[in-house]
Enzyme design. Structure first.
Site, PDB file in Angstrom:
ATOM      1  N   LYS A 121      23.896 -84.370  38.314  1.00 48.93           N
ATOM      2  CA  LYS A 121      23.249 -85.111  37.226  1.00 48.93           C
ATOM      3  C   LYS A 121      22.990 -86.566  37.636  1.00 48.93           C
ATOM      4  O   LYS A 121      21.998 -87.169  37.217  1.00 48.93           O
ATOM      5  CB  LYS A 121      24.116 -85.062  35.966  1.00 48.93           C
ATOM      6  CG  LYS A 121      24.064 -83.723  35.236  1.00 48.93           C
ATOM      7  CD  LYS A 121      22.722 -83.540  34.531  1.00 48.93           C
ATOM      8  CE  LYS A 121      22.668 -82.306  33.675  1.00 48.93           C
ATOM      9  NZ  LYS A 121      21.330 -82.075  33.096  1.00 48.93           N
ATOM     10  N   ALA A 159      17.000 -77.885  31.522  1.00 51.22           N
ATOM     11  CA  ALA A 159      17.494 -76.740  32.297  1.00 51.22           C
ATOM     12  C   ALA A 159      18.765 -77.119  33.033  1.00 51.22           C
ATOM     13  O   ALA A 159      18.913 -78.241  33.491  1.00 51.22           O
ATOM     14  CB  ALA A 159      16.429 -76.307  33.298  1.00 51.22           C
ATOM     15  N   ASP A 206      12.421 -70.178  37.227  1.00 50.42           N
ATOM     16  CA  ASP A 206      13.697 -70.841  37.481  1.00 50.42           C
ATOM     17  C   ASP A 206      13.365 -72.210  38.060  1.00 50.42           C
ATOM     18  O   ASP A 206      12.518 -72.298  38.964  1.00 50.42           O
ATOM     19  CB  ASP A 206      14.505 -70.007  38.493  1.00 50.42           C
ATOM     20  CG  ASP A 206      15.945 -70.475  38.598  1.00 50.42           C
ATOM     21  OD1 ASP A 206      16.155 -71.684  38.816  1.00 50.42           O
ATOM     22  OD2 ASP A 206      16.851 -69.639  38.470  1.00 50.42           O
ATOM     23  N   SER A 263      23.859 -86.948  31.700  1.00 53.94           N
ATOM     24  CA  SER A 263      25.192 -86.612  31.207  1.00 53.94           C
ATOM     25  C   SER A 263      26.179 -87.753  31.426  1.00 53.94           C
ATOM     26  O   SER A 263      26.128 -88.454  32.448  1.00 53.94           O
ATOM     27  CB  SER A 263      25.700 -85.377  31.953  1.00 53.94           C
ATOM     28  OG  SER A 263      27.082 -85.199  31.730  1.00 53.94           O
ATOM     29  N   GLU A 265      28.936 -87.325  32.427  1.00 59.96           N
ATOM     30  CA  GLU A 265      29.691 -86.977  33.634  1.00 59.96           C
ATOM     31  C   GLU A 265      29.236 -87.778  34.847  1.00 59.96           C
ATOM     32  O   GLU A 265      29.924 -87.803  35.863  1.00 59.96           O
ATOM     33  CB  GLU A 265      29.609 -85.471  33.901  1.00 59.96           C
ATOM     34  CG  GLU A 265      30.390 -84.623  32.903  1.00 59.96           C
ATOM     35  CD  GLU A 265      31.911 -84.758  33.031  1.00 59.96           C
ATOM     36  OE1 GLU A 265      32.394 -85.119  34.111  1.00 59.96           O
ATOM     37  OE2 GLU A 265      32.604 -84.516  32.018  1.00 59.96           O
ATOM     38  N   TYR A 307      29.071 -81.186  39.023  1.00 60.59           N
ATOM     39  CA  TYR A 307      28.085 -81.295  37.946  1.00 60.59           C
ATOM     40  C   TYR A 307      27.655 -82.758  37.778  1.00 60.59           C
ATOM     41  O   TYR A 307      26.454 -83.069  37.718  1.00 60.59           O
ATOM     42  CB  TYR A 307      28.697 -80.766  36.636  1.00 60.59           C
ATOM     43  CG  TYR A 307      27.807 -80.918  35.429  1.00 60.59           C
ATOM     44  CD1 TYR A 307      26.804 -80.004  35.159  1.00 60.59           C
ATOM     45  CD2 TYR A 307      27.969 -81.994  34.552  1.00 60.59           C
ATOM     46  CE1 TYR A 307      25.979 -80.151  34.046  1.00 60.59           C
ATOM     47  CE2 TYR A 307      27.157 -82.148  33.445  1.00 60.59           C
ATOM     48  CZ  TYR A 307      26.165 -81.220  33.202  1.00 60.59           C
ATOM     49  OH  TYR A 307      25.357 -81.374  32.102  1.00 60.59           O
ATOM     50  N   ARG A 350      26.669 -73.163  20.649  1.00 59.14           N
ATOM     51  CA  ARG A 350      27.283 -73.545  21.920  1.00 59.14           C
ATOM     52  C   ARG A 350      27.813 -72.302  22.630  1.00 59.14           C
ATOM     53  O   ARG A 350      28.340 -71.380  21.988  1.00 59.14           O
ATOM     54  CB  ARG A 350      28.421 -74.499  21.604  1.00 59.14           C
ATOM     55  CG  ARG A 350      29.023 -75.237  22.775  1.00 59.14           C
ATOM     56  CD  ARG A 350      28.062 -76.099  23.500  1.00 59.14           C
ATOM     57  NE  ARG A 350      28.652 -77.359  23.933  1.00 59.14           N
ATOM     58  CZ  ARG A 350      28.234 -78.031  24.981  1.00 59.14           C
ATOM     59  NH1 ARG A 350      27.245 -77.580  25.725  1.00 59.14           N
ATOM     60  NH2 ARG A 350      28.785 -79.182  25.309  1.00 59.14           N
ATOM     61  N   GLY A 385      18.732 -72.483  25.899  1.00 54.84           N
ATOM     62  CA  GLY A 385      20.067 -73.039  25.679  1.00 54.84           C
ATOM     63  C   GLY A 385      20.217 -73.651  24.294  1.00 54.84           C
ATOM     64  O   GLY A 385      19.264 -73.694  23.504  1.00 54.84           O
ATOM     65  N   PHE A 410      32.524 -73.417  26.558  1.00 55.53           N
ATOM     66  CA  PHE A 410      32.942 -74.784  26.226  1.00 55.53           C
ATOM     67  C   PHE A 410      34.154 -74.781  25.295  1.00 55.53           C
ATOM     68  O   PHE A 410      34.381 -73.833  24.549  1.00 55.53           O
ATOM     69  CB  PHE A 410      31.767 -75.557  25.615  1.00 55.53           C
ATOM     70  CG  PHE A 410      30.666 -75.735  26.614  1.00 55.53           C
ATOM     71  CD1 PHE A 410      30.683 -76.794  27.493  1.00 55.53           C
ATOM     72  CD2 PHE A 410      29.660 -74.791  26.714  1.00 55.53           C
ATOM     73  CE1 PHE A 410      29.697 -76.924  28.463  1.00 55.53           C
ATOM     74  CE2 PHE A 410      28.666 -74.913  27.673  1.00 55.53           C
ATOM     75  CZ  PHE A 410      28.690 -75.985  28.555  1.00 55.53           C
ATOM     76  N   VAL A 411      34.881 -75.880  25.342  1.00 54.67           N
ATOM     77  CA  VAL A 411      36.169 -75.904  24.650  1.00 54.67           C
ATOM     78  C   VAL A 411      36.016 -75.788  23.130  1.00 54.67           C
ATOM     79  O   VAL A 411      36.877 -75.202  22.464  1.00 54.67           O
ATOM     80  CB  VAL A 411      36.979 -77.161  25.057  1.00 54.67           C
ATOM     81  CG1 VAL A 411      36.513 -78.413  24.311  1.00 54.67           C
ATOM     82  CG2 VAL A 411      38.455 -76.936  24.884  1.00 54.67           C
TER      83      VAL A 411
HETATM   84  C1  LIG Z   1      29.098 -84.606  28.985  1.00 52.24           C
HETATM   85  C2  LIG Z   1      29.347 -83.156  29.314  1.00 52.24           C
HETATM   86  O1  LIG Z   1      29.896 -82.523  28.147  1.00 52.24           O
HETATM   87  C3  LIG Z   1      30.158 -81.135  28.278  1.00 52.24           C
HETATM   88  O2  LIG Z   1      31.045 -80.895  29.348  1.00 52.24           O
HETATM   89  P1  LIG Z   1      32.613 -80.842  29.138  1.00 52.24           P
HETATM   90  O3  LIG Z   1      33.059 -82.111  28.466  1.00 52.24           O
HETATM   91  O4  LIG Z   1      33.236 -80.556  30.438  1.00 52.24           O
HETATM   92  O5  LIG Z   1      32.788 -79.662  28.091  1.00 52.24           O
HETATM   93  P2  LIG Z   1      33.932 -78.628  27.866  1.00 52.24           P
HETATM   94  O6  LIG Z   1      33.865 -78.239  26.451  1.00 52.24           O
HETATM   95  O7  LIG Z   1      33.871 -77.542  28.888  1.00 52.24           O
HETATM   96  O8  LIG Z   1      35.274 -79.474  28.169  1.00 52.24           O
HETATM   97  C4  LIG Z   1      35.696 -80.555  27.357  1.00 52.24           C
HETATM   98  C5  LIG Z   1      37.099 -80.949  27.756  1.00 52.24           C
HETATM   99  O9  LIG Z   1      37.967 -79.907  27.343  1.00 52.24           O
HETATM  100  C6  LIG Z   1      38.893 -79.626  28.387  1.00 52.24           C
HETATM  101  N1  LIG Z   1      39.419 -78.276  28.190  1.00 52.24           N
HETATM  102  C7  LIG Z   1      40.710 -77.974  27.891  1.00 52.24           C
HETATM  103  N2  LIG Z   1      40.859 -76.650  27.788  1.00 52.24           N
HETATM  104  C8  LIG Z   1      39.626 -76.100  27.997  1.00 52.24           C
HETATM  105  C9  LIG Z   1      39.168 -74.760  28.003  1.00 52.24           C
HETATM  106  O10 LIG Z   1      39.929 -73.802  27.789  1.00 52.24           O
HETATM  107  N3  LIG Z   1      37.825 -74.579  28.233  1.00 52.24           N
HETATM  108  C10 LIG Z   1      36.974 -75.620  28.476  1.00 52.24           C
HETATM  109  N4  LIG Z   1      35.654 -75.373  28.692  1.00 52.24           N
HETATM  110  N5  LIG Z   1      37.405 -76.917  28.491  1.00 52.24           N
HETATM  111  C11 LIG Z   1      38.720 -77.138  28.261  1.00 52.24           C
HETATM  112  C12 LIG Z   1      38.078 -79.830  29.636  1.00 52.24           C
HETATM  113  O11 LIG Z   1      38.909 -79.978  30.775  1.00 52.24           O
HETATM  114  C13 LIG Z   1      37.318 -81.096  29.252  1.00 52.24           C
HETATM  115  O12 LIG Z   1      38.116 -82.220  29.484  1.00 52.24           O
HETATM  116  C14 LIG Z   1      28.859 -80.426  28.592  1.00 52.24           C
HETATM  117  O13 LIG Z   1      27.933 -80.604  27.540  1.00 52.24           O
HETATM  118  C15 LIG Z   1      28.266 -80.962  29.902  1.00 52.24           C
HETATM  119  O14 LIG Z   1      27.033 -80.365  30.116  1.00 52.24           O
HETATM  120  C16 LIG Z   1      28.165 -82.442  29.830  1.00 52.24           C
HETATM  121  O15 LIG Z   1      27.202 -83.030  30.303  1.00 52.24           O
END
Ligand SMILES: C[C@H]1O[C@H](OP(=O)(O)OP(=O)(O)OC[C@H]2O[C@@H](n3cnc4c(=O)[nH]c(N)nc43)[C@H](O)[C@@H]2O)[C@@H](O)[C@@H](O)C1=O
Length: 328
Positions: free
Chosen positions: A153, A78, A55, A125, A127, A149, A183, A11, A187-188
């Site tokens: 965690k 992982a 795994d 995380s 989260e 998730y 990345r 990763g 992810f966004v």
């Molecule tokens: C701390 C945490 O950080 C990461 O998780 P994440 O923050 O969920 O990452 P993300 O890039 O998927 O979303 C960020 C934000 O962006 C919003 N969002 C809007 N529009 C889209 C969109 O179109 N795609 C995605 N993926 N997100 C979107 C989505 O709803 C969220 O509010 C991982 O490293 C995780 O492993 C971890 O531990």
């Protein structure tokens, strides 16, 4: 020579961590769950370490590997790190990010009981905090996850504390979103930067996103993994929030990315895709890394504007090249 085992070495973080450990003269072993031949074209650094196929949900297999390698350091990276996907695969997320962890802790504990100075570092995380009331979260913020998730965690995080209290050197790194050109497109950051570049190149006419009002504390992945290495070298294990302390909205990320390519009037180019909205999404996650600053001498140097600039530059570059460094 120090021997390290890195799970999740294929990763984003696993790759940067393995490279930094190698540079420090560590013998690095990595756990990969796909065939090496399939991984090497996009992850050439794996050729420099010893990869073991497995795994983490095969808890016996992972424990056996730890017994055999007798590593000095175990970095557990992982996991399927997509929060969005965890709603579709909650059991798998629970197995990989949660249930797999105590088996590794127990195997490390066996080594420690036999006198080995083994140190375990867990990628936890933000989260785990769910939708926190505190504007800045730290190591004492209540654990109240709101998605599968975060729940997985949280379980692993608590198990790390339990094994630490039992005497094992365990550090749990409470990570906020951290990005790089490696990345995954799930992810966004990658969704935005790839979309902006496609629009600039005339390959599509708009970008689809979910919740753009969410506010996150985005950091730079290569420096986030430095904190993991430093945590392992401390006299005792601990929990550490690893964050920049500054949050921005997804919308601000979008505006900044478009600004990088000279587009000021970006709103007509962005649409909401309801399928990308999550059942629940924290309004804001922003960390206070005071403990890491004090004890690990860790502080982030890449701010938000610089982060977005680097990601847009990488996406522009990748759009004209074979995307060697980008994970699929
Ligand atoms: C701390 C945490 O950080 C990461 O998780 P994440 O923050 O969920 O990452 P993300 O890039 O998927 O979303 C960020 C934000 O962006 C919003 N969002 C809007 N529009 C889209 C969109 O179109 N795609 C995605 N993926 N997100 C979107 C989505 O709803 C969220 O509010 C991982 O490293 C995780 O492993 C971890 O531990």
């Amino acid at each position: 020579m120090t021997v390290a085992l890195v799970t999740g070495v294929a990763g984003q973080d696993g790759g940067y961590l393995a490279q930094q450990l190698l540079a420090a003269g560590t013998e690095v072993h990595g756990l990969v769950h796909r065939p090496l031949e399939a991984l090497l074209p996009t992850r050439p650094w794996l050729a420099e370490i010893t990869c073991h196929r497995g795994d983490v949900t095969d808890t016996e297999g992972t424990a056996a590997l730890i017994r055999e390698l007798r590593p000095d350091r175990i970095f557990n990276l992982a996991g399927d790190s997509s929060v969005g996907r965890s709603w579709r695969t909650p059991e798998r997320t629970g197995a990989v990010c949660g249930v797999a962890v105590p088996a590794m802790l127990a195997a490390a504990g066996e080594l420690a009981d036999r006198g080995r100075d083994v140190r375990f570092v867990q990628a936890s995380s933000a989260e785990i905090f769910g939708n926190p009331a505190q504007p800045r979260q730290d190591e004492r913020t209540p654990i109240q996850p709101i998605n599968p998730y975060g729940a997985a965690k949280a379980y692993a995080h608590v198990m790390c504390r339990i094994y630490r209290d039992r005497g094992l050197h365990v550090s749990s790194m409470v990570l906020y979103p951290h990005e790089s050109p490696r990345r995954s497109p799930a992810f966004v950051s990658r969704t935005i930067t790839a979309g902006v570049v496609d629009i600039v190149r005339g390959r599509r006419d708009h970008l689809e996103l979910g919740n753009v009002s969410a506010r996150r504390d985005w950091g730079w992945a290569p420096e986030v993994v430095q904190a993991m290495i430093r945590a392992a070298e401390q006299p005792v294990g601990d929990d550490y929030v690893i964050a920049t302390g500054v949050a921005h909205s997804v919308e601000e990320f979008v505006a900044r990315a478009f600004a990088e390519v000279g587009i000021a009037d970006w709103r007509p180019l962005v649409r909401t895709d309801p399928a990308r909205l999550r059942p629940r999404d924290a309004a804001e996650l922003c960390g206070d890394a005071g403990r890491a600053r004090l004890l690990l001498a860790w502080h982030p140097t890449v701010g938000f504007d610089e982060l977005v600039r680097r990601l847009v530059d990488a996406a522009l570059h990748a759009s004209t090249q074979a995307p060697l460094a980008v994970l699929t």
